[in-house]
Motif scaffolding. Sequence first.
Motif: not given
Length: 164
Positions: A50, A67-68, A70, A86, A97
């Motif tokens: 992060r 990333h948000e 992931d 994703q 995340y």
Amino acid sequence: MCIRVKKNYLTFKGNRFQCAIGRSGFSKNKKEGDGFTPIGTFYIENIYYRCDKIKNLDTKINKIIIHESDGWCDDPSQKEYNQLIQFPFNFSAEKLYRKDSLYNIVCVLNYNTCPIIPELGSAIFIHVAKDDYKPTEGCVALKQEDLTYLLGFIDNQTKIILGD
């Protein structure tokens, strides 16, 4: 160079760090969802982190920003099993995340990665521990400061020996 994890301690270059392991202990016969940490010798393939929480991660190992969207697939019936996915994702997967700090740093071990075998276990990471070192679902977890310290010395050829 070598890291060893036995019981609830990780040793490296004469240093000993408290850590958490799987709630069921160690096993040579790891299966999905059993709570065991696999016994064996592994390497870190990639590090996800992060960047909003970790500013200067000093390591020789390949780093990838989390990333948000992931996640990591833990559904053995899917072709994405034990791989980065994703969200949105219609099957079982862990969010990388997170609101807590556990996945501020996620070191992906090469357990069940080549080839990936369904039901053999997924998402075997070294990550940040809870404050009380509560057991994991099969990962190894360290205090964030200890993990960042280690990552400054090791590379993707460093052996990580889990279990007795």
